[in-house]
Scaffold this motif. Structure first.
Motif, PDB file in Angstrom:
ATOM      1  N   SER A 104      39.167  38.872  24.039  1.00 47.64           N
ATOM      2  CA  SER A 104      39.785  39.406  25.252  1.00 47.64           C
ATOM      3  C   SER A 104      38.637  38.939  26.311  1.00 47.64           C
ATOM      4  O   SER A 104      37.368  38.809  26.098  1.00 47.64           O
ATOM      5  N   PRO A 105      39.059  38.508  27.726  1.00 49.68           N
ATOM      6  CA  PRO A 105      38.148  37.945  28.636  1.00 49.68           C
ATOM      7  C   PRO A 105      37.001  39.060  28.862  1.00 49.68           C
ATOM      8  O   PRO A 105      36.001  38.733  29.206  1.00 49.68           O
ATOM      9  N   VAL A 106      37.290  40.437  28.700  1.00 44.57           N
ATOM     10  CA  VAL A 106      36.487  41.366  29.001  1.00 44.57           C
ATOM     11  C   VAL A 106      35.085  41.269  28.296  1.00 44.57           C
ATOM     12  O   VAL A 106      33.926  41.561  28.787  1.00 44.57           O
ATOM     13  N   GLU A 107      35.253  40.551  27.236  1.00 46.63           N
ATOM     14  CA  GLU A 107      34.103  40.399  26.202  1.00 46.63           C
ATOM     15  C   GLU A 107      33.232  39.419  26.799  1.00 46.63           C
ATOM     16  O   GLU A 107      32.009  39.087  26.306  1.00 46.63           O
ATOM     17  N   TYR A 108      33.304  38.582  27.578  1.00 51.46           N
ATOM     18  CA  TYR A 108      32.806  37.731  28.298  1.00 51.46           C
ATOM     19  C   TYR A 108      32.076  38.058  29.438  1.00 51.46           C
ATOM     20  O   TYR A 108      31.119  37.589  30.035  1.00 51.46           O
ATOM     21  N   VAL A 109      32.420  39.121  30.093  1.00 50.86           N
ATOM     22  CA  VAL A 109      32.244  39.724  31.394  1.00 50.86           C
ATOM     23  C   VAL A 109      30.457  39.896  31.307  1.00 50.86           C
ATOM     24  O   VAL A 109      29.745  39.582  32.263  1.00 50.86           O
ATOM     25  N   ASP A 110      30.083  40.677  30.317  1.00 50.58           N
ATOM     26  CA  ASP A 110      28.617  40.931  30.228  1.00 50.58           C
ATOM     27  C   ASP A 110      27.700  39.790  30.558  1.00 50.58           C
ATOM     28  O   ASP A 110      26.741  39.615  31.036  1.00 50.58           O
ATOM     29  N   ARG A 111      27.912  39.147  29.577  1.00 48.82           N
ATOM     30  CA  ARG A 111      27.080  37.751  29.296  1.00 48.82           C
ATOM     31  C   ARG A 111      27.111  36.936  30.671  1.00 48.82           C
ATOM     32  O   ARG A 111      26.185  36.356  31.042  1.00 48.82           O
ATOM     33  N   PHE A 112      28.438  36.440  31.132  1.00 45.25           N
ATOM     34  CA  PHE A 112      28.290  35.825  32.228  1.00 45.25           C
ATOM     35  C   PHE A 112      27.712  36.527  33.371  1.00 45.25           C
ATOM     36  O   PHE A 112      27.130  35.808  34.159  1.00 45.25           O
ATOM     37  N   ARG A 156      49.074  44.577  32.938  1.00 44.77           N
ATOM     38  CA  ARG A 156      50.441  43.914  33.704  1.00 44.77           C
ATOM     39  C   ARG A 156      50.798  42.675  32.943  1.00 44.77           C
ATOM     40  O   ARG A 156      51.775  41.863  33.494  1.00 44.77           O
ATOM     41  N   GLY A 157      50.083  42.303  31.811  1.00 43.10           N
ATOM     42  CA  GLY A 157      50.530  41.079  31.151  1.00 43.10           C
ATOM     43  C   GLY A 157      50.565  39.958  31.935  1.00 43.10           C
ATOM     44  O   GLY A 157      51.421  39.074  31.846  1.00 43.10           O
ATOM     45  N   ILE A 158      49.530  39.580  32.929  1.00 39.85           N
ATOM     46  CA  ILE A 158      49.563  38.355  33.690  1.00 39.85           C
ATOM     47  C   ILE A 158      48.208  37.586  32.920  1.00 39.85           C
ATOM     48  O   ILE A 158      47.937  36.607  33.594  1.00 39.85           O
ATOM     49  N   THR A 159      47.706  37.956  32.117  1.00 37.45           N
ATOM     50  CA  THR A 159      46.865  37.051  31.338  1.00 37.45           C
ATOM     51  C   THR A 159      47.112  36.480  30.275  1.00 37.45           C
ATOM     52  O   THR A 159      46.472  35.206  29.631  1.00 37.45           O
ATOM     53  N   SER A 160      48.358  36.502  29.631  1.00 35.17           N
ATOM     54  CA  SER A 160      48.833  35.925  28.377  1.00 35.17           C
ATOM     55  C   SER A 160      48.913  34.461  28.357  1.00 35.17           C
ATOM     56  O   SER A 160      49.404  33.976  29.254  1.00 35.17           O
ATOM     57  N   GLY A 161      48.204  33.781  27.446  1.00 35.84           N
ATOM     58  CA  GLY A 161      48.035  32.385  27.597  1.00 35.84           C
ATOM     59  C   GLY A 161      47.075  31.750  28.287  1.00 35.84           C
ATOM     60  O   GLY A 161      46.753  30.485  28.021  1.00 35.84           O
ATOM     61  N   LYS A 162      46.391  32.509  29.086  1.00 41.37           N
ATOM     62  CA  LYS A 162      45.361  31.897  29.930  1.00 41.37           C
ATOM     63  C   LYS A 162      44.080  31.959  29.189  1.00 41.37           C
ATOM     64  O   LYS A 162      43.701  32.662  28.396  1.00 41.37           O
ATOM     65  N   GLY A 163      43.211  31.093  29.620  1.00 41.93           N
ATOM     66  CA  GLY A 163      41.849  30.930  28.811  1.00 41.93           C
ATOM     67  C   GLY A 163      41.126  32.102  29.173  1.00 41.93           C
ATOM     68  O   GLY A 163      40.956  32.518  30.486  1.00 41.93           O
ATOM     69  N   PRO A 164      40.425  32.983  28.397  1.00 38.58           N
ATOM     70  CA  PRO A 164      39.590  33.903  28.446  1.00 38.58           C
ATOM     71  C   PRO A 164      38.437  33.722  29.258  1.00 38.58           C
ATOM     72  O   PRO A 164      38.058  34.630  29.954  1.00 38.58           O
TER      73      PRO A 164
END
Length: 302
Positions: free
Chosen positions: A210-218, A242-250
């Motif tokens: 999940s992209p959320v997991e990168y937020v803290d580090r970045f 809202r499903g606008i993240t599927s297929g996109k790079g986290p």
DNA sequence: AAGACGAAAGTGGTTGA
DNA sequence: TCAACAACTTTCGTCTT
């Protein structure tokens, strides 16, 4: 120096306990970093380029040879150094010794493999400044792989890298394949292959990161406040819902969310800065950011 | 001068016949 | 195994601050 925030209570105050070699949160006692003395390289890196240049690779020589090169070979001929036949009880003793030595060598093959693997794991984990628990999780995965005979016929390097990649994800602090590859001796492609093999063999549940997991580090790398990081996570969660993240790079998504959040919270960062810490291009940040603003109806002025 | 924006062509990896 | 495909990158010109 990067500002550290306690993941448990959010406090920014820490003290260093020199006896135990730990950095401890002043408020709740959470151990932020262990084994500082042992794990860290002796040099300091002031930027990523320096880190790459200064980092030496390779296991210590002594671990390449299981017994540090001190083993003795027992000749198969029953003769002494003068070439005389050895007879009687001494000959049986010699034969017994030979047998034991052979047994130990076979036993050692697995040990040697493991010793080398673990030393490589140590090196990579230290270079990436990963916490101890990740390293241990990776070691556990590797041991399981050895027991299941998954290592045979593939490169130890590749499997160790794969185990580390998996461990980071399991522990909730994912690294990209590129980041692992940067400290590994094998290519990103190879690590990816090894990882899939490992994941299947050990039946790991490989949910996409999940992209959320990168937020803290970045966010930390950009010196963003807790508040802004939180905002970025909220944006991402809504986007996921809202499903606008599927297929996109986290990573790209995390970068874009942080960028938007930085604008909304008045801590403006440039697209360039954000793109850099996430290792994506400005264009990607821009595209994701445009989508987020459009689809979530976020009003970004300034 | 630096940042933001967008178009267009190129790259590497996944997917489905 | 091959080609289609989407995501992402590279490059570059233009507009804005």
């Amino acid at each position: 120096m990067q500002e550290r925030v306690c993941p448990v209570c959010g406090s920014k105050e820490f003290f260093f306990d020199p006896r135990r070699g730990e950095v401890v949160c002043a408020k709740c006692g959470y151990v932020l970093q262990e084994d500082i003395i042992e794990e860290g390289p002796e040099w300091r890196a002031f930027d990523p380029e320096q880190r790459v240049r200064r980092a030496r690779t390779g296991a210590p020589m002594t671990l390449m040879i299981h017994d540090k090169g001190l083993s003795t070979d027992i000749d198969w001929r029953d003769r002494d150094i003068h070439g005389n036949q050895i007879r009687g009880s001494y000959r049986t003793k010699l034969r017994r010794l030979r047998m034991w030595q052979r047994r130990m060598r076979i036993n050692d093959a697995a040990e040697r493999n493991l010793a080398f693997a673990l030393s490589e794991l140590d090196r990579m984990a230290a270079q990436m400044h990963l916490p101890r628990r990740v390293k241990e999780a990776a070691a556990a995965l590797y041991r399981r792989a050895v027991m299941k005979k998954l290592i045979r016929g593939r490169s130890i390097e590749g499997m160790v890298s794969a185990a580390l990649y998996a461990a980071c994800r399991i522990e909730g602090i994912p690294r990209t394949l590129d980041e692992i590859a940067a400290v590994s001796k094998v290519t990103k492609k190879e690590i990816g292959r090894s990882y899939r093999f490992l994941a299947r063999g050990l039946k790991l549940n490989l949910k996409p990161t999940s992209p959320v997991e990168y937020v803290d580090r970045f966010g930390d790398a950009l010196n963003l406040s807790q508040r802004t990081k939180k905002r970025a996570k909220e944006i991402l969660r809504e986007a996921i819902r809202r499903g606008i993240t599927s297929g996109k790079g986290p990573t790209g998504l995390a970068a874009a969310a942080l960028y938007v959040a930085s604008l909304l919270e008045g801590e403006r960062k440039t697209q360039r800065e954000v793109a850099e810490v996430a290792h994506v291009t400005e264009v990607t940040v821009r595209n994701r950011y445009k989508e987020l603003v459009e689809k979530l109806r976020l009003d970004v002025q300034i």
